[in-house]
Enzyme design. Structure first.
Site, PDB file in Angstrom:
ATOM      1  N   ARG A  19       2.497  -1.932  -4.872  1.00 48.20           N
ATOM      2  CA  ARG A  19       3.012  -2.415  -3.580  1.00 48.20           C
ATOM      3  C   ARG A  19       1.862  -2.465  -2.577  1.00 48.20           C
ATOM      4  O   ARG A  19       1.861  -1.746  -1.575  1.00 48.20           O
ATOM      5  CB  ARG A  19       4.136  -1.506  -3.075  1.00 48.20           C
ATOM      6  CG  ARG A  19       5.208  -1.126  -4.082  1.00 48.20           C
ATOM      7  CD  ARG A  19       5.958  -2.292  -4.677  1.00 48.20           C
ATOM      8  NE  ARG A  19       6.975  -2.899  -3.843  1.00 48.20           N
ATOM      9  CZ  ARG A  19       8.257  -2.536  -3.812  1.00 48.20           C
ATOM     10  NH1 ARG A  19       8.671  -1.552  -4.554  1.00 48.20           N
ATOM     11  NH2 ARG A  19       9.125  -3.170  -3.051  1.00 48.20           N
ATOM     12  N   GLN A  24       1.038  -8.545  -2.697  1.00 45.19           N
ATOM     13  CA  GLN A  24       2.309  -8.888  -2.029  1.00 45.19           C
ATOM     14  C   GLN A  24       2.956 -10.169  -2.569  1.00 45.19           C
ATOM     15  O   GLN A  24       4.165 -10.229  -2.746  1.00 45.19           O
ATOM     16  CB  GLN A  24       2.061  -9.052  -0.537  1.00 45.19           C
ATOM     17  CG  GLN A  24       2.939  -8.174   0.287  1.00 45.19           C
ATOM     18  CD  GLN A  24       2.472  -8.065   1.727  1.00 45.19           C
ATOM     19  OE1 GLN A  24       1.530  -8.726   2.146  1.00 45.19           O
ATOM     20  NE2 GLN A  24       3.146  -7.233   2.490  1.00 45.19           N
ATOM     21  N   ASP A  64       4.966  -9.551  -5.684  1.00 45.61           N
ATOM     22  CA  ASP A  64       5.884  -8.411  -5.629  1.00 45.61           C
ATOM     23  C   ASP A  64       7.339  -8.869  -5.851  1.00 45.61           C
ATOM     24  O   ASP A  64       8.065  -9.182  -4.908  1.00 45.61           O
ATOM     25  CB  ASP A  64       5.712  -7.725  -4.268  1.00 45.61           C
ATOM     26  CG  ASP A  64       6.507  -6.442  -4.153  1.00 45.61           C
ATOM     27  OD1 ASP A  64       7.393  -6.213  -5.000  1.00 45.61           O
ATOM     28  OD2 ASP A  64       6.257  -5.680  -3.213  1.00 45.61           O
ATOM     29  N   SER A 119      10.218  -6.754  -4.295  1.00 42.68           N
ATOM     30  CA  SER A 119      10.495  -7.060  -2.879  1.00 42.68           C
ATOM     31  C   SER A 119      11.228  -8.386  -2.727  1.00 42.68           C
ATOM     32  O   SER A 119      12.185  -8.485  -1.957  1.00 42.68           O
ATOM     33  CB  SER A 119       9.195  -7.138  -2.076  1.00 42.68           C
ATOM     34  OG  SER A 119       8.665  -5.869  -1.895  1.00 42.68           O
ATOM     35  N   TYR A 137       6.997   5.190  -1.912  1.00 36.85           N
ATOM     36  CA  TYR A 137       8.347   5.487  -2.402  1.00 36.85           C
ATOM     37  C   TYR A 137       8.822   6.831  -1.869  1.00 36.85           C
ATOM     38  O   TYR A 137       8.017   7.731  -1.613  1.00 36.85           O
ATOM     39  CB  TYR A 137       8.372   5.501  -3.936  1.00 36.85           C
ATOM     40  CG  TYR A 137       8.168   4.143  -4.544  1.00 36.85           C
ATOM     41  CD1 TYR A 137       9.134   3.151  -4.383  1.00 36.85           C
ATOM     42  CD2 TYR A 137       7.025   3.834  -5.267  1.00 36.85           C
ATOM     43  CE1 TYR A 137       8.957   1.888  -4.925  1.00 36.85           C
ATOM     44  CE2 TYR A 137       6.838   2.572  -5.816  1.00 36.85           C
ATOM     45  CZ  TYR A 137       7.813   1.599  -5.637  1.00 36.85           C
ATOM     46  OH  TYR A 137       7.641   0.348  -6.170  1.00 36.85           O
TER      47      TYR A 137
HETATM   48  P1  NAD Z   1      13.319   1.538  -3.022  1.00 28.48           P
HETATM   49  O1  NAD Z   1      14.117   0.383  -3.501  1.00 28.48           O
HETATM   50  O2  NAD Z   1      12.586   2.367  -3.997  1.00 28.48           O
HETATM   51  O3  NAD Z   1      14.288   2.522  -2.201  1.00 28.48           O
HETATM   52  C1  NAD Z   1      15.049   2.007  -1.130  1.00 28.48           C
HETATM   53  C2  NAD Z   1      15.027   2.981   0.025  1.00 28.48           C
HETATM   54  O4  NAD Z   1      15.798   4.128  -0.303  1.00 28.48           O
HETATM   55  C3  NAD Z   1      13.636   3.508   0.384  1.00 28.48           C
HETATM   56  O5  NAD Z   1      13.355   3.146   1.718  1.00 28.48           O
HETATM   57  C4  NAD Z   1      13.762   5.016   0.205  1.00 28.48           C
HETATM   58  O6  NAD Z   1      13.015   5.730   1.160  1.00 28.48           O
HETATM   59  C5  NAD Z   1      15.253   5.217   0.404  1.00 28.48           C
HETATM   60  N1  NAD Z   1      15.810   6.482  -0.075  1.00 28.48           N
HETATM   61  C6  NAD Z   1      15.534   7.201  -1.193  1.00 28.48           C
HETATM   62  N2  NAD Z   1      16.283   8.324  -1.255  1.00 28.48           N
HETATM   63  C7  NAD Z   1      17.084   8.298  -0.157  1.00 28.48           C
HETATM   64  C8  NAD Z   1      18.104   9.149   0.339  1.00 28.48           C
HETATM   65  N3  NAD Z   1      18.446  10.279  -0.282  1.00 28.48           N
HETATM   66  N4  NAD Z   1      18.709   8.805   1.492  1.00 28.48           N
HETATM   67  C9  NAD Z   1      18.390   7.681   2.157  1.00 28.48           C
HETATM   68  N5  NAD Z   1      17.435   6.830   1.742  1.00 28.48           N
HETATM   69  C10 NAD Z   1      16.787   7.126   0.595  1.00 28.48           C
HETATM   70  O7  NAD Z   1      12.315   1.055  -1.888  1.00 28.48           O
HETATM   71  P2  NAD Z   1      11.609  -0.357  -1.731  1.00 28.48           P
HETATM   72  O8  NAD Z   1      12.421  -1.233  -0.888  1.00 28.48           O
HETATM   73  O9  NAD Z   1      11.205  -0.840  -3.072  1.00 28.48           O
HETATM   74  O10 NAD Z   1      10.315   0.059  -0.911  1.00 28.48           O
HETATM   75  C11 NAD Z   1       9.501   1.119  -1.376  1.00 28.48           C
HETATM   76  C12 NAD Z   1       8.281   1.280  -0.510  1.00 28.48           C
HETATM   77  O11 NAD Z   1       7.361   0.234  -0.758  1.00 28.48           O
HETATM   78  C13 NAD Z   1       8.525   1.276   0.992  1.00 28.48           C
HETATM   79  O12 NAD Z   1       7.697   2.236   1.584  1.00 28.48           O
HETATM   80  C14 NAD Z   1       8.117  -0.096   1.393  1.00 28.48           C
HETATM   81  O13 NAD Z   1       7.741  -0.164   2.756  1.00 28.48           O
HETATM   82  C15 NAD Z   1       6.934  -0.294   0.477  1.00 28.48           C
HETATM   83  N6  NAD Z   1       6.590  -1.683   0.274  1.00 28.48           N
HETATM   84  C16 NAD Z   1       5.299  -2.047   0.468  1.00 28.48           C
HETATM   85  C17 NAD Z   1       4.930  -3.350   0.261  1.00 28.48           C
HETATM   86  C18 NAD Z   1       3.504  -3.766   0.466  1.00 28.48           C
HETATM   87  O14 NAD Z   1       2.772  -3.103   1.128  1.00 28.48           O
HETATM   88  N7  NAD Z   1       3.093  -4.836  -0.136  1.00 28.48           N
HETATM   89  C19 NAD Z   1       5.856  -4.277  -0.167  1.00 28.48           C
HETATM   90  C20 NAD Z   1       7.169  -3.867  -0.366  1.00 28.48           C
HETATM   91  C21 NAD Z   1       7.527  -2.561  -0.159  1.00 28.48           C
END
Ligand code: NAD
Length: 377
Positions: A122, A127, A130, A133, A228
């Site tokens: 990520r 990006q 991804d 996403s 994560y």
């Molecule tokens: P994910 O699908 O793994 O999880 C979804 C959300 O659930 C997350 O925000 C996580 O913090 C939350 N979560 C986990 N346990 C929880 C609980 N008990 N109660 C409430 N919420 C809870 O997450 P995602 O959407 O795949 O994103 C993962 C990370 O990757 C994030 O930090 C996101 O900002 C980052 N990201 C970065 C990029 C990039 O830089 N290119 C792109 C996409 C996502």
């Protein structure tokens, strides 16, 4: 070099890993694109659209598969399909590597270089590739649309001569990519939105979308270096559930998207919490396939509790908008190929030193090369 896109074989899959638009881009790079006849039927693309974009159409997938240098698809192959791939071929798809030990060993044994879309780092550089996403973004949107369609009320506030209607109250649990899109979509439709995530950095993002962040003091939570969420302790989970109970009881619609990368999803909305919600409320659980955030959720089904709460557990909400889901997925796959494409020799350069390749290549040269999936016993 030949890139083959076989038809998806998983029941109910509507998406495809290649569109005519992305085909055009790859053909201009010098890739020979071959799609299986009927590939895009459920996503709104006819064979003719692919051939006009420069692809060849194959009806005999077995022989084409055997002579292709790389294969791209949405879902992991089954055992039989692995046997049809050429030794040394690069296979790009979602692989579900945390739950598919046997498949990974089979891919390694067959000499396939298997890249897993969910393992693409990520990072800013990656990006465009991804796929987690791009698909989560659509799932978050679609969760709100589905809830709005099932809801027996409207979402925005309306002041009319016949009286005032108050806005629907949404509560979003888990604010990653899907959660953020769900907040934005619900706000656009006029709902009042609250949200919660265990990662404290999310609070600012929630506020910037005009929603309210529900604060819960859980002590140390934090996130991994990939962004994560870390798993909560049983005590922290209990505290979270107490706080969620109040917010859920006040909400008309709850959308849960909480996931833990590579592990089962946390169980957040228990039967006790559901019991406190009003009849007609809707709960959409986007984590249903990985165990579910909501007690009693059924994958690809709708369950109504005794007190009239409807729980929806669709495994692939993005599959309900297959045209855009495929467009984004194909763009992700194409960006991945482009990144490793050597324009001079017009060939794929499988650079094992590249951090994106290191992040997502699970098997190569007859072995499981990704550290996380190697047998340590
Ligand atoms: P994910 O699908 O793994 O999880 C979804 C959300 O659930 C997350 O925000 C996580 O913090 C939350 N979560 C986990 N346990 C929880 C609980 N008990 N109660 C409430 N919420 C809870 O997450 P995602 O959407 O795949 O994103 C993962 C990370 O990757 C994030 O930090 C996101 O900002 C980052 N990201 C970065 C990029 C990039 O830089 N290119 C792109 C996409 C996502």
């Amino acid at each position: 070099m030949k890139l083959f896109i076989p038809k998806e074989t998983v029941d109910g899959e509507t998406r495809v890993a290649m569109t005519p638009g992305s085909t055009r881009k790859l053909v201009s790079l010098g890739v020979e694109v071959i799609v299986e006849s009927g590939l895009g039927a459920k996503a709104g693309y006819a064979d003719k659209d692919y051939s006009e974009a420069g692809a060849s159409i194959a009806s005999d997938s077995v022989s084409v598969s055997r002579e292709s240098d790389f294969v791209a698809r949405v879902n992991k192959p089954d055992g039989g399909e692995v046997g049809k791939l050429a030794k040394g071929c690069l296979h790009i798809s979602f692989l579900d590597p945390f739950n598919e030990k046997e498949l990974i060993e089979q891919l390694a044994g067959a000499g396939i270089s298997a890249a897993s879309l969910e393992m693409i780092p990520r990072t800013t550089l990656a990006q465009k590739m991804d796929a987690l996403s791009s698909q989560a973004n659509l799932a978050g949107y679609q969760a709100v649309i589905l809830a709005a369609e099932r809801f027996d009320r409207i979402l925005p506030m309306m002041m009319t001569p016949a009286g005032t209607i108050s806005p629907a109250k949404f509560f979003i649990i888990g604010v990653g990519v899907a959660g953020l899109q769900a907040i934005a979509t619900a706000k656009r439709l006029g709902a009042r939105v609250e949200a919660f995530d265990t990662r404290p950095v999310v609070e600012e993002q929630v506020k910037s979308l005009g929603a309210k962040f529900v604060k819960v003091d859980l002590g140390e939570t934090g996130q991994t270096d990939q962004g994560y969420a870390k798993e909560l302790t049983p005590e922290q989970m209990e505290k979270q559930r107490e706080a969620m109970a109040k917010a859920c009881a006040m909400a008309d619609v709850v959308i849960t998207t909480a996931k833990l990368f590579g592990r089962p999803a946390p169980r957040i909305v228990t039967k006790e919490i559901l019991d406190q919600m009003s009849a007609g409320s809707i709960v959409v659980d986007l984590a249903a396939e990985t165990g579910g955030n909501v007690e009693g959720v059924q994958v690809n089904d709708e369950v109504v509790t005794k007190n009239g709460v409807r729980i929806i557990g669709h495994a692939s909400l993005e599959g309900m908008v297959p045209r855009h889901a495929s467009q984004m997925l194909a763009a992700n796959v194409t960006a991945f190929i482009e990144h490793f494409w050597d324009k001079k020799s017009k060939a794929l350069n499988l650079d094992l030193e590249d951090e994106i390749m290191q992040g997502c290549l699970i098997t190569h040269d007859g072995a499981v090369i990704h550290e996380r999936f190697q047998d340590k016993d």
